[in-house]
Design an enzyme around this catalytic site. Structure first.
Site, mmCIF file in Angstrom:
data_model
loop_
_atom_site.group_PDB
_atom_site.id
_atom_site.type_symbol
_atom_site.label_atom_id
_atom_site.label_comp_id
_atom_site.label_asym_id
_atom_site.label_seq_id
_atom_site.Cartn_x
_atom_site.Cartn_y
_atom_site.Cartn_z
ATOM 1 N N PHE A 81 0.822 -1.221 0.000
ATOM 2 C CA PHE A 81 0.000 0.000 0.000
ATOM 3 C C PHE A 81 0.860 1.278 0.000
ATOM 4 N N ILE A 82 1.594 1.522 1.088
ATOM 5 C CA ILE A 82 2.308 2.804 1.178
ATOM 6 C C ILE A 82 3.508 2.794 0.228
ATOM 7 N N LEU B 189 6.128 -10.188 -2.650
ATOM 8 C CA LEU B 189 4.763 -10.415 -3.128
ATOM 9 C C LEU B 189 4.040 -11.408 -2.227
ATOM 10 N N ASP C 251 12.870 -11.660 -1.187
ATOM 11 C CA ASP C 251 12.580 -11.587 0.251
ATOM 12 C C ASP C 251 13.688 -10.786 0.929
ATOM 13 N N ALA D 100 9.079 -2.816 3.637
ATOM 14 C CA ALA D 100 8.650 -4.222 3.676
ATOM 15 C C ALA D 100 8.334 -4.629 5.105
ATOM 16 N N ALA D 101 7.167 -5.219 5.284
ATOM 17 C CA ALA D 101 6.773 -5.662 6.621
ATOM 18 C C ALA D 101 5.528 -6.525 6.525
ATOM 19 N N THR E 151 6.205 2.923 12.941
ATOM 20 C CA THR E 151 4.788 3.212 13.200
ATOM 21 C C THR E 151 4.571 3.862 14.562
ATOM 22 N N ASP E 152 3.487 4.610 14.682
ATOM 23 C CA ASP E 152 3.154 5.196 15.997
ATOM 24 C C ASP E 152 2.799 4.115 17.021
ATOM 25 N N GLU E 153 2.538 2.883 16.534
ATOM 26 C CA GLU E 153 2.146 1.811 17.466
ATOM 27 C C GLU E 153 3.285 1.403 18.393
ATOM 28 N N TYR F 43 2.777 -7.387 16.327
ATOM 29 C CA TYR F 43 3.133 -6.497 15.216
ATOM 30 C C TYR F 43 3.983 -5.330 15.710
ATOM 31 N N LYS G 267 7.934 -4.303 15.054
ATOM 32 C CA LYS G 267 8.362 -3.034 14.456
ATOM 33 C C LYS G 267 9.337 -2.302 15.387
ATOM 34 N N ASN H 273 -13.136 5.139 15.862
ATOM 35 C CA ASN H 273 -13.531 4.241 14.772
ATOM 36 C C ASN H 273 -15.003 4.414 14.397
ATOM 37 N N ASP I 105 -13.836 -7.634 20.923
ATOM 38 C CA ASP I 105 -12.713 -6.726 20.685
ATOM 39 C C ASP I 105 -11.436 -7.473 20.289
HETATM 40 P P1 NAD Z 1 1.385 -3.604 3.226
HETATM 41 O O1 NAD Z 1 1.085 -4.844 4.000
HETATM 42 O O2 NAD Z 1 0.350 -3.037 2.324
HETATM 43 O O3 NAD Z 1 2.694 -3.846 2.334
HETATM 44 C C1 NAD Z 1 3.801 -4.555 2.797
HETATM 45 C C2 NAD Z 1 4.624 -4.969 1.580
HETATM 46 O O4 NAD Z 1 5.794 -5.641 2.050
HETATM 47 C C3 NAD Z 1 3.893 -5.949 0.656
HETATM 48 O O5 NAD Z 1 4.071 -5.548 -0.674
HETATM 49 C C4 NAD Z 1 4.575 -7.288 0.924
HETATM 50 O O6 NAD Z 1 4.576 -8.154 -0.196
HETATM 51 C C5 NAD Z 1 5.990 -6.820 1.269
HETATM 52 N N1 NAD Z 1 6.709 -7.794 2.089
HETATM 53 C C6 NAD Z 1 6.277 -8.429 3.218
HETATM 54 N N2 NAD Z 1 7.243 -9.254 3.672
HETATM 55 C C7 NAD Z 1 8.304 -9.117 2.840
HETATM 56 C C8 NAD Z 1 9.599 -9.702 2.801
HETATM 57 N N3 NAD Z 1 9.989 -10.596 3.708
HETATM 58 N N4 NAD Z 1 10.442 -9.328 1.812
HETATM 59 C C9 NAD Z 1 10.053 -8.420 0.865
HETATM 60 N N5 NAD Z 1 8.834 -7.858 0.843
HETATM 61 C C10 NAD Z 1 7.967 -8.201 1.822
HETATM 62 O O7 NAD Z 1 1.872 -2.554 4.307
HETATM 63 P P2 NAD Z 1 1.730 -0.965 4.341
HETATM 64 O O8 NAD Z 1 0.494 -0.616 5.038
HETATM 65 O O9 NAD Z 1 2.014 -0.430 2.991
HETATM 66 O O10 NAD Z 1 2.939 -0.600 5.323
HETATM 67 C C11 NAD Z 1 4.228 -0.329 4.812
HETATM 68 C C12 NAD Z 1 5.148 0.030 5.957
HETATM 69 O O11 NAD Z 1 4.637 1.155 6.654
HETATM 70 C C13 NAD Z 1 5.275 -1.072 7.007
HETATM 71 O O12 NAD Z 1 6.601 -1.106 7.451
HETATM 72 C C14 NAD Z 1 4.333 -0.636 8.119
HETATM 73 O O13 NAD Z 1 4.776 -1.139 9.369
HETATM 74 C C15 NAD Z 1 4.487 0.866 8.031
HETATM 75 N N6 NAD Z 1 3.337 1.660 8.487
HETATM 76 C C16 NAD Z 1 2.093 1.431 8.001
HETATM 77 C C17 NAD Z 1 1.031 2.254 8.388
HETATM 78 C C18 NAD Z 1 -0.380 2.038 7.889
HETATM 79 O O14 NAD Z 1 -1.299 2.668 8.408
HETATM 80 N N7 NAD Z 1 -0.608 1.199 6.887
HETATM 81 C C19 NAD Z 1 1.273 3.307 9.288
HETATM 82 C C20 NAD Z 1 2.572 3.502 9.785
HETATM 83 C C21 NAD Z 1 3.596 2.684 9.358
HETATM 84 O O1 DAU Z 2 -1.097 3.346 13.544
HETATM 85 C C1 DAU Z 2 -0.320 2.872 12.484
HETATM 86 C C2 DAU Z 2 -0.767 1.475 12.160
HETATM 87 O O2 DAU Z 2 -2.057 1.595 11.568
HETATM 88 C C3 DAU Z 2 0.184 0.732 11.228
HETATM 89 O O3 DAU Z 2 1.413 0.561 11.871
HETATM 90 C C4 DAU Z 2 -0.390 -0.627 10.834
HETATM 91 O O4 DAU Z 2 0.449 -1.250 9.878
HETATM 92 C C5 DAU Z 2 -1.762 -0.401 10.220
HETATM 93 O O5 DAU Z 2 -2.361 -1.661 9.945
HETATM 94 C C6 DAU Z 2 -2.655 0.389 11.176
HETATM 95 O O6 DAU Z 2 -2.939 -0.404 12.359
HETATM 96 P P1 DAU Z 2 -4.387 -0.461 13.021
HETATM 97 O O7 DAU Z 2 -4.518 -1.705 13.772
HETATM 98 O O8 DAU Z 2 -4.685 0.802 13.734
HETATM 99 O O9 DAU Z 2 -5.262 -0.479 11.668
HETATM 100 P P2 DAU Z 2 -6.595 -1.270 11.302
HETATM 101 O O10 DAU Z 2 -7.079 -0.720 10.009
HETATM 102 O O11 DAU Z 2 -6.427 -2.745 11.401
HETATM 103 O O12 DAU Z 2 -7.573 -0.831 12.467
HETATM 104 C C7 DAU Z 2 -7.910 0.540 12.681
HETATM 105 C C8 DAU Z 2 -8.844 0.591 13.874
HETATM 106 O O13 DAU Z 2 -10.081 -0.045 13.501
HETATM 107 C C9 DAU Z 2 -8.345 -0.178 15.091
HETATM 108 O O14 DAU Z 2 -8.741 0.488 16.271
HETATM 109 C C10 DAU Z 2 -9.047 -1.518 14.999
HETATM 110 C C11 DAU Z 2 -10.369 -1.149 14.343
HETATM 111 N N1 DAU Z 2 -10.950 -2.216 13.495
HETATM 112 C C12 DAU Z 2 -10.184 -2.740 12.520
HETATM 113 C C13 DAU Z 2 -10.658 -3.753 11.717
HETATM 114 C C14 DAU Z 2 -9.803 -4.356 10.629
HETATM 115 C C15 DAU Z 2 -12.247 -2.636 13.705
HETATM 116 O O15 DAU Z 2 -12.965 -2.137 14.594
HETATM 117 N N2 DAU Z 2 -12.721 -3.641 12.920
HETATM 118 C C16 DAU Z 2 -11.989 -4.230 11.948
HETATM 119 O O16 DAU Z 2 -12.491 -5.161 11.274
#
Ligand code: NAD
Ligand code: DAU
Length: 345
Positions: free
Chosen positions: A12-13, A36, A60, A81-82, A128-130, A152, A156, A251, A274
């Protein structure tokens, strides 16, 4: 001119970051290495696949040989990658949580070793902020302790710490960003926003965990990408930078916004058991990255509307993902029992 390696660039990102870089740094060359996994899709990169500045390698980040080949001639590394989905890290079997430790910790070490060997000029670790854990009040500062609470976020935090150790021990130019909940196009439909939008479009239940009052700080994906790029270019080695949208919403509010934008009824919301250990709130102080010149450039409501519209108009992207056998299996395992015992919100 920079030659950058973007790991996880089919996710995604990462895929949004590749588009931002090719648009805003026209002289740069971009190599993506991506395993992938279920979340990595070549379709996410279709827009750039014929660009002569772009190269894709399937591999990988835990595989030192594949990493060495992909990193050849690179000057900067951006590690996206994660394993990224909290619910999957809580599935309870070693296959799931183990993948998080493997990629999000060991994979970082493999990348760092190769980056050290090559004398890479910037290594940007996307975190991540987590990692701060639940924040009952106030806003997390970069100097706050890391108190992750899910497999998770703990993985991280582990990745961040191993990266930081290479700054301290080997004087490597490591920079970390800690981004908040990101939304936008091409997000795999397991995360709240794309899951609820696509379920609502099909008049399916929206499974809301607990009371739905958990707060997240919502950040548009292009703003997140620009924060990462700026931190790499202008940040101080050894430092971490918070990147948050400043849009704190619970949410329930996010879900109501989605339903309003789609003109769907609130009766679709189901309150389900939950998420274990569910962090109630994350909130970031972003003064440090703002001092480098970063601001979220887009209005939250406008971006939410545009994102919901994108999913509405890109059924051909998400529908095959949701009908995939692996997705169906995950969905049933995570939600089926909970939905049977669910209540109307
Ligand atoms: P995503 O799951 O959409 O994408 C992860 C990508 O990493 C995928 O394309 C997957 O194929 C690849 N990948 C996984 N394992 C791998 C490996 N061993 N080798 C090579 N590639 C691999 O994740 P995202 O939401 O795009 O998040 C990207 C990064 O940003 C992550 O590090 C995540 O922790 C961080 N992040 C995400 C969010 C969010 O809200 N989505 C917020 C803050 C930080
Ligand atoms: O804060 C940054 C993080 O945000 C990233 O590091 C993670 O990669 C990313 O997945 C995201 O984590 P969250 O757990 O916050 O995202 P998610 O979309 O899974 O959930 C957002 C909120 O919604 C959380 O409080 C859980 C809630 N939720 C989520 C799902 C999937 C629900 O209530 N129902 C659901 O089915």
């Amino acid at each position: 001119m920079e030659k950058i390696l973007v790991t996880g660039g089919a996710g995604f990102i990462g895929s949004n970051f590749v588009r931002v870089v090719l648009r805003e740094r026209p002289e740069w060359q971009v190599t993506v290495i991506d395993k992938l996994t279920y979340a990595g899709r070549l379709e996410n990169l279709a827009e750039v696949q014929d660009d002569s500045r772009f190269r894709f390698v399937q591999g990988d980040i835990c595989d030192a040989k594949a990493v060495a080949q992909a990193m050849e001639d690179c000057t900067m590394v951006f590690n996206f990658a994660a394993e990224s989905h909290v619910d999957r890290s809580l599935m309870g079997d070693p296959e799931h949580a183990g993948a998080f430790v493997q990629t999000d910790v060991y994979g970082v070490y493999v990348l760092l070793e190769e980056a050290k060997r090559r004398g890479i000029k910037r290594f940007l670790q996307v975190s991540t902020d987590e990692v701060y854990g639940h924040v009952p009040e106030g806003y997390s500062l970069e100097t706050d302790p890391l108190e992750p609470r899910s497999p998770y976020s703990a993985s991280k935090a582990g990745g961040e710490l191993i990266a930081r150790s290479y700054f301290v021990s080997h004087d490597m130019p490591i920079i970390t960003t800690r981004g908040s909940n990101t939304f936008g196009p091409y997000q795999y439909p397991e995360k709240l926003l794309p899951l609820f939008v696509t379920n609502a479009l099909d008049d399916l239940a929206l499974p809301m965990y607990g009371d739905g009052l958990q707060c997240r700080d919502w950040l548009f994906v292009e703003d997140h990408c620009r924060g990462i790029l700026l931190a790499a270019e202008k940040g101080e080695p050894g430092e971490a930078y918070n990147v948050g949208g400043g849009n704190e919403r619970n949410n329930r509010e996010i879900t109501q916004t989605i339903l309003r934008l789609l003109d769907k009824p609130e009766s679709l919301i189901r309150r389900i058991a939950d998420r274990p250990g569910h962090d109630r709130r994350y909130a970031l102080n972003c003064d440090k990255i703002k001092a480098l010149g970063w601001q979220p450039s887009h209005d939250f409501e406008v971006n939410m509307a545009a994102t919901v519209k994108w999913y509405r108009e890109h059924e051909a992207w998400w529908r095959p993902l949701k009908s995939d056998a692996e997705y169906q299996q995950y969905y049933q395992r995570n939600y089926q029992e909970r939905l049977k015992e669910s209540a109307a919100a």
